[in-house]
Design an enzyme around this catalytic site. Sequence first.
Site, PDB file in Angstrom:
ATOM      1  N   HIS A  81       0.843  -1.194   0.000  1.00  0.00           N
ATOM      2  CA  HIS A  81       0.000   0.000   0.000  1.00  0.00           C
ATOM      3  C   HIS A  81       0.873   1.238   0.000  1.00  0.00           C
ATOM      4  O   HIS A  81       1.891   1.281   0.684  1.00  0.00           O
ATOM      5  CB  HIS A  81      -0.903   0.009   1.238  1.00  0.00           C
ATOM      6  CG  HIS A  81      -1.968   1.058   1.195  1.00  0.00           C
ATOM      7  ND1 HIS A  81      -3.195   0.852   0.637  1.00  0.00           N
ATOM      8  CD2 HIS A  81      -1.970   2.335   1.632  1.00  0.00           C
ATOM      9  CE1 HIS A  81      -3.924   1.952   0.724  1.00  0.00           C
ATOM     10  NE2 HIS A  81      -3.192   2.876   1.334  1.00  0.00           N
ATOM     11  N   ASP A 160     -14.249   3.519   7.975  1.00  0.00           N
ATOM     12  CA  ASP A 160     -13.184   4.363   7.415  1.00  0.00           C
ATOM     13  C   ASP A 160     -13.730   5.226   6.283  1.00  0.00           C
ATOM     14  O   ASP A 160     -13.383   6.397   6.168  1.00  0.00           O
ATOM     15  CB  ASP A 160     -12.009   3.521   6.919  1.00  0.00           C
ATOM     16  CG  ASP A 160     -10.988   4.399   6.198  1.00  0.00           C
ATOM     17  OD1 ASP A 160     -10.427   5.293   6.857  1.00  0.00           O
ATOM     18  OD2 ASP A 160     -10.800   4.247   4.987  1.00  0.00           O
ATOM     19  N   ARG A 167     -13.358  13.640   7.455  1.00  0.00           N
ATOM     20  CA  ARG A 167     -12.045  14.301   7.641  1.00  0.00           C
ATOM     21  C   ARG A 167     -11.738  15.220   6.476  1.00  0.00           C
ATOM     22  O   ARG A 167     -11.236  16.329   6.649  1.00  0.00           O
ATOM     23  CB  ARG A 167     -10.936  13.242   7.745  1.00  0.00           C
ATOM     24  CG  ARG A 167     -10.888  12.533   9.067  1.00  0.00           C
ATOM     25  CD  ARG A 167     -10.011  11.299   8.967  1.00  0.00           C
ATOM     26  NE  ARG A 167      -8.678  11.570   8.487  1.00  0.00           N
ATOM     27  CZ  ARG A 167      -7.896  10.693   7.867  1.00  0.00           C
ATOM     28  NH1 ARG A 167      -8.338   9.452   7.665  1.00  0.00           N
ATOM     29  NH2 ARG A 167      -6.688  11.008   7.490  1.00  0.00           N
ATOM     30  N   SER A 182      -6.624   4.736   9.341  1.00  0.00           N
ATOM     31  CA  SER A 182      -7.392   4.606   8.103  1.00  0.00           C
ATOM     32  C   SER A 182      -6.757   3.550   7.191  1.00  0.00           C
ATOM     33  O   SER A 182      -7.430   2.631   6.696  1.00  0.00           O
ATOM     34  CB  SER A 182      -7.428   5.977   7.412  1.00  0.00           C
ATOM     35  OG  SER A 182      -7.846   5.871   6.081  1.00  0.00           O
ATOM     36  N   LYS A 186      -8.011  -0.763   6.578  1.00  0.00           N
ATOM     37  CA  LYS A 186      -8.325  -1.366   5.276  1.00  0.00           C
ATOM     38  C   LYS A 186      -7.400  -2.540   4.968  1.00  0.00           C
ATOM     39  O   LYS A 186      -7.811  -3.540   4.390  1.00  0.00           O
ATOM     40  CB  LYS A 186      -8.220  -0.305   4.174  1.00  0.00           C
ATOM     41  CG  LYS A 186      -9.381   0.684   4.228  1.00  0.00           C
ATOM     42  CD  LYS A 186      -9.296   1.711   3.132  1.00  0.00           C
ATOM     43  CE  LYS A 186      -8.143   2.640   3.314  1.00  0.00           C
ATOM     44  NZ  LYS A 186      -8.404   4.047   3.308  1.00  0.00           N
TER      45      LYS A 186
HETATM   46  N1  URA Z   1      -4.881   7.002   2.477  1.00  0.00           N
HETATM   47  C1  URA Z   1      -5.870   6.469   3.225  1.00  0.00           C
HETATM   48  O1  URA Z   1      -6.381   5.405   2.907  1.00  0.00           O
HETATM   49  N2  URA Z   1      -6.259   7.111   4.323  1.00  0.00           N
HETATM   50  C2  URA Z   1      -5.716   8.272   4.733  1.00  0.00           C
HETATM   51  O2  URA Z   1      -6.116   8.807   5.742  1.00  0.00           O
HETATM   52  C3  URA Z   1      -4.698   8.839   3.936  1.00  0.00           C
HETATM   53  C4  URA Z   1      -4.290   8.162   2.818  1.00  0.00           C
END
Ligand code: URA
Length: 418
Positions: A81, A160, A167, A182, A186
């Site tokens: 990621h 999220d 946010r 966050s 995931k």
């Molecule tokens: N990528 C994400 O998935 N969440 C964030 O808060 C910032 C970047």
Amino acid sequence: MNIQEIIETKRDKHKLSKQQIEYFVKNYTSGDITDYQASALIMAIYINGMDEEEITNLTLAMANSGDILDLSELGTVVDKHSTGGIGDKVTLILAPIIASLGIPVAKMSGRGLGYTGGTADKLESIPGYKVEVEEKEFIENVKKIGISLITQTSNLAPADKKIYALRDSINCVESIPLIASSIMSKKIASGANKIVLDVTCGSGAFMKTLEDAKKLAETMEKIGKLANRETIAVITDMNEPLGKTVGNTLEVIESIEALNGKMKKDVEEVVLLLGSNMMKLAGLGENIEENKNRIKENIRNGKALEKFRELVINQGGDISYIDNIEKFPKAKYIIPLVAEKSGVIESLDAEEVGKISVFLGAGRIKKEDDIQKEVGLVFEKKVGDNVNIGDILAYIHGNNEEKTKEAVEELKKIYEIR
Ligand code: URA
């Protein structure tokens, strides 16, 4: 327990308990806590921070707000990621390389938002490629050919999705506890047991300084460990765009060329760094340099490109585009930016380039915005290159003549030549 007490706890700089965090996540996801109450709490977290235990509890509560994928039947799955960047096409190149080495790749990617692009949008630039796939088919794909790249399914960490949108609307994105929870929620929900994180740092990244990037990297590694997911985070530069192109179709074309052996140096560095660490986590070898050589070999012998072809065919994409990149649709206007002075390129600010690509229509400001797949930028010269008056610095690809010309003028201001 009630939300007012929870807000008060964080407002007054105290630690939130596991129960308070779980209460908030559950009731905000279900709609029982309002957006204005959640905004107050998120702002209090943004200002007063969270300790490691609070961040881990928030991560796990968000991960558990929806489905947790069970990928155990696939063996060791290593996910990758990136915290986001401009021209970041690394997943498109790296995922087939890793699958060609025999490591299963089951990856869900996001769509672009703001100045940073998303892998799911890029994949959709390949005519026919289906990114919306049910979990069962996703796992079957990996069992069949060793790789599947899709977009996040609707019930993956729904807390999220809601908190991230909030946010974004109240300007509370750039917070280490909130970004770490966050991303890791995931990653945990999408089922991989090992994770390699690319923490980007620089003008085109959420983390502008090395100190903040290190803090975010360490925080996510710790969450991974506490959640029983072995995690390695590396920091990569995002002061200028990555590679030669920015824009969805253009980045797919660059990725195909990279798998054909024509990879830009900066892209190669990131691909080798992340890939060698993914191999290490998968148990293919502790020696990072040897791992890098094996990656290079699978590009040289065509196995990585062949895996990408298999992926595209399996997801319904038209393979003739991969075999002949000239077939990809082009923008209506392609206008060069020509150097007006000689010297060395000192900077090419990634965030400003990202803004131009959004202006051209390659990205979206709001989630529901449409994108134009073929527009974007192609760089002929980047930081460190020598240029002479009259050299072409870049090409702007746009569908609207006025906008394309305006983008050329904007890009001219961004190239710093000394
Ligand atoms: N990528 C994400 O998935 N969440 C964030 O808060 C910032 C970047």
